[in-house]
Design a protein around this motif. Structure first.
Motif, PDB file in Angstrom:
ATOM      1  N   THR A 147       0.815  -1.121  -0.107  1.00 29.68           N
ATOM      2  CA  THR A 147      -0.011  -0.094   0.065  1.00 29.68           C
ATOM      3  C   THR A 147       0.853   1.091   0.028  1.00 29.68           C
ATOM      4  OG1 THR A 147      -1.795  -1.317   1.271  1.00 29.68           O
ATOM      5  CG2 THR A 147      -2.053   1.135   1.135  1.00 29.68           C
ATOM      6  N   HIS A 148       1.961   1.447   0.738  1.00 28.65           N
ATOM      7  CA  HIS A 148       2.921   2.308   0.861  1.00 28.65           C
ATOM      8  C   HIS A 148       3.255   2.655  -0.687  1.00 28.65           C
ATOM      9  CE1 HIS A 148       5.281   3.646   4.693  1.00 28.65           C
ATOM     10  NE2 HIS A 148       4.212   4.440   4.405  1.00 28.65           N
ATOM     11  N   SER A 149       3.742   1.729  -1.328  1.00 24.52           N
ATOM     12  CA  SER A 149       4.272   1.899  -2.762  1.00 24.52           C
ATOM     13  C   SER A 149       2.943   2.454  -3.549  1.00 24.52           C
ATOM     14  CB  SER A 149       4.854   0.672  -3.341  1.00 24.52           C
ATOM     15  OG  SER A 149       6.029   0.178  -2.986  1.00 24.52           O
ATOM     16  N   ALA A 150       1.711   2.002  -3.457  1.00 21.81           N
ATOM     17  CA  ALA A 150       0.829   2.447  -4.273  1.00 21.81           C
ATOM     18  C   ALA A 150       0.378   4.120  -3.790  1.00 21.81           C
ATOM     19  CB  ALA A 150      -0.567   1.906  -4.103  1.00 21.81           C
ATOM     20  N   ILE A 151       0.669   4.454  -2.676  1.00 18.49           N
ATOM     21  CA  ILE A 151       0.277   5.759  -2.105  1.00 18.49           C
ATOM     22  C   ILE A 151       1.547   6.800  -2.567  1.00 18.49           C
ATOM     23  CG2 ILE A 151       0.476   7.058  -0.180  1.00 18.49           C
ATOM     24  CD1 ILE A 151      -0.789   4.899   1.550  1.00 18.49           C
ATOM     25  N   ALA A 152       2.763   6.184  -2.699  1.00 17.22           N
ATOM     26  CA  ALA A 152       3.832   6.786  -3.510  1.00 17.22           C
ATOM     27  C   ALA A 152       3.702   7.205  -4.701  1.00 17.22           C
ATOM     28  CB  ALA A 152       5.222   6.069  -2.932  1.00 17.22           C
ATOM     29  N   TYR A 153       3.358   6.169  -5.598  1.00 10.88           N
ATOM     30  CA  TYR A 153       3.374   6.597  -6.949  1.00 10.88           C
ATOM     31  C   TYR A 153       2.189   7.520  -7.340  1.00 10.88           C
ATOM     32  CZ  TYR A 153       6.931   3.358  -7.103  1.00 10.88           C
ATOM     33  OH  TYR A 153       8.152   2.548  -6.915  1.00 10.88           O
ATOM     34  N   ALA A 154       0.823   7.372  -6.724  1.00  8.02           N
ATOM     35  CA  ALA A 154      -0.337   7.987  -6.822  1.00  8.02           C
ATOM     36  C   ALA A 154      -0.122   9.370  -6.037  1.00  8.02           C
ATOM     37  CB  ALA A 154      -1.354   7.330  -5.951  1.00  8.02           C
ATOM     38  N   GLY A 155       0.702   9.386  -5.177  1.00  3.66           N
ATOM     39  CA  GLY A 155       0.878  10.755  -4.357  1.00  3.66           C
ATOM     40  C   GLY A 155       1.595  11.609  -5.404  1.00  3.66           C
ATOM     41  N   GLN A 156       2.864  10.907  -5.926  1.00  2.00           N
ATOM     42  CA  GLN A 156       3.812  11.870  -6.910  1.00  2.00           C
ATOM     43  C   GLN A 156       3.031  12.279  -8.013  1.00  2.00           C
ATOM     44  OE1 GLN A 156       7.847  12.056  -6.716  1.00  2.00           O
ATOM     45  NE2 GLN A 156       6.653  12.606  -4.869  1.00  2.00           N
TER      46      GLN A 156
END
Length: 477
Positions: free
Chosen positions: A289-298
């Motif tokens: 989930t962290h990775s998904a947040i990172a790319y969506a957030g970026q």
């Protein structure tokens, strides 16, 4: 550190009596706020055998900074307005491997050292993410194969240290990085490397050195000028090594050690016969989930995890991804409440005081995605199950690489040595379908096994939406 406020806990033991019994490779903030604190608790209770000698495999600045402070540093656990600070004294030295290599090897070889722990990130093990075997094309590995007594890689340093170690001195290597079956993986890669340079050494490692699997969990953002300034105001002195992290911490370790070990269970660690369910749960639910947040957030221009969680679009996507898609792919330990664990994770992600940067988490995606997302996708597709949210996360990562800009047009800083080759494939494709096929054919990330055609079509559709309308269009449905 003198003159600290009474609220700051400081070591009450005589640090001169500490015997270095642990060598730690990868002297970053995570280790200092995690494994070192478990060990600090044991030392504070009187067990002086477990002083830590830290080793930086790359950066000379961290050992230099810590040496200037007598290897003392502060850790503040913070959530909202609640904060608790302590000074850790378990670190008895810090070495820079490139410039102090012989001292590092001598430390690993010393019989008083019975534990080598490591936090070098997934890419630090020179593993090909697709084949899961030793990457003999890794420049550091190529160097070490030709000069094994002057190693540069993590595996090379460990092997060279063991070569100098008395055969009668038991040794346990504890990998604390986010890899499934990390101890077993370390064993395989280390033996593969040693087999190339010294077969008797490889046999010795395989038979005599213990490498238990472990799972670690604590959100420890990289230090920033803002976090260091905040810590300085709280301490009343400047601590260039100050760590600010969340209150939650977890360490699960298989009780498979070659010799004496710290009683980490007395400091809150869980010793178990099988760490794999805990690893899989954390790797997919937290790290995935962290990775998904990172790319969506970026892509959405959101700097921190808490910013992303507060964003209706990204926050809603992250919650559904964890609770619906990823939770369905994990087998929990007996009696473990996975739903409660998920809600705890989401609350941790929402902690606004950590400032955990999406850019930091987004680094090295070509190493992280193959272990955080692809096994869950492969397993689900093999059962004929779609994971629509996880598939969208994968598309967002590929779009992040292909476009190189946020949805608003701001250039993204992509820290991933493996990214250019995959990004070139995506950019050279004539259309979104070809882009999806080209990406999935990138064997170093996605493996050599074919992906179902229906999945390829869905991925292409997601890429098309991202190209036309960014994350807003991708997550609209």
């Amino acid at each position: 550190m003198r003159g600290l406020p009474p609220s700051v806990a400081t070591p009450a033991y005589d640090r001169s009596r500490l015997v270095p019994g642990i060598v730690h490779l990868g002297l970053g903030a995570f280790h200092r706020a995690h494994q070192a604190l478990y060990t600090e608790t044991l030392i504070a209770h009187g067990d002086m055998r477990w002083g830590i000698l830290g080793v930086s495999l790359r950066d000379a600045g961290v050992p230099r900074m810590l040496a200037a402070q007598d290897h003392l540093y502060s850790v503040t656990e913070r959530h909202g307005e609640q904060a608790r600070t302590r000074v850790a004294g378990a670190l008895r030295g810090a070495l820079h491997a490139p410039s102090e290599l012989q001292a590092v090897l001598a430390a690993i070889a010393h019989p008083a050292v019975s534990i080598v722990t490591m936090t070098v990130t997934e890419k630090g093990y020179s593993q090909n993410p697709a084949s899961a075997e030793l990457d003999i094309d890794d420049p550091a590995i190529r160097h070490d194969l030709s000069a094994p007594n002057q190693p540069q890689s993590t595996l090379g340093v460990i092997a060279a240290g063991i070569r100098l170690r008395p055969a009668s001195a038991p040794l346990t290597l504890v990998c604390c990085d986010n890899m499934a079956s990390n101890g077993d993986t370390l064993r395989k890669l280390l033996v593969q490397y040693a087999s190339q340079v010294d077969v008797p050494l490889a046999n010795r490692i395989a038979s005599d050195v213990a490498m238990p699997n472990s799972m670690v969990d604590r959100i420890v953002p990289a230090a920033t000028p803002t976090s260091l300034d905040w810590a300085a105001r709280r301490l009343g002195v400047r601590d260039e090594a100050a760590v600010v992290c969340e209150p939650f911490t977890q360490w699960v370790i298989e009780d498979r050690f070659a010799g004496v070990r710290p009683a980490w269970e007395d400091a809150g660690a869980l010793l178990t016969s099988d760490v794999r369910p805990y690893q899989a749960m954390k790797l997919r639910l937290l790290n995935g989930t962290h990775s998904a947040i990172a790319y969506a957030g970026q892509l959405r221009g959101l700097d921190s995890v808490s910013d992303a969680m507060a964003d209706p679009l990204v926050g809603g996507f992250a919650r559904r991804l964890m609770l619906e898609d990823l939770r369905a792919t994990v087998a929990a330990p007996a009696g473990y409440d996975v739903l409660a664990y998920c809600h705890d994770l989401l609350a941790r992600f929402e902690n606004p005081t950590l400032g955990h940067r999406t850019r930091q988490i987004a680094m090295d995606g070509t190493q992280k995605v193959p272990v955080r997302w692809l096994p869950a996708l492969r397993e689900s597709l093999a059962q004929g199950i779609e994971r629509p949210l996880l598939e969208r996360a994968l598309a967002a990562w590929l779009h992040y690489l292909r476009s190189g800009v946020s949805d608003s047009g701001t250039a993204l800083v992509i820290g991933d040595a493996g990214a250019p080759a995959l990004a070139d494939r995506l950019r050279q494709a004539a259309n979104d379908t070809d882009a999806a096929k080209a990406a999935l054919a990138h064997a170093s990330v996605f493996g050599s096994d074919a992906w179902p055609s229906a999945f390829v079509e869905r991925l292409a559709s997601h890429l098309s939406k991202l190209r036309q309308g960014g994350m807003t269009l991708l997550l609209a449905g």
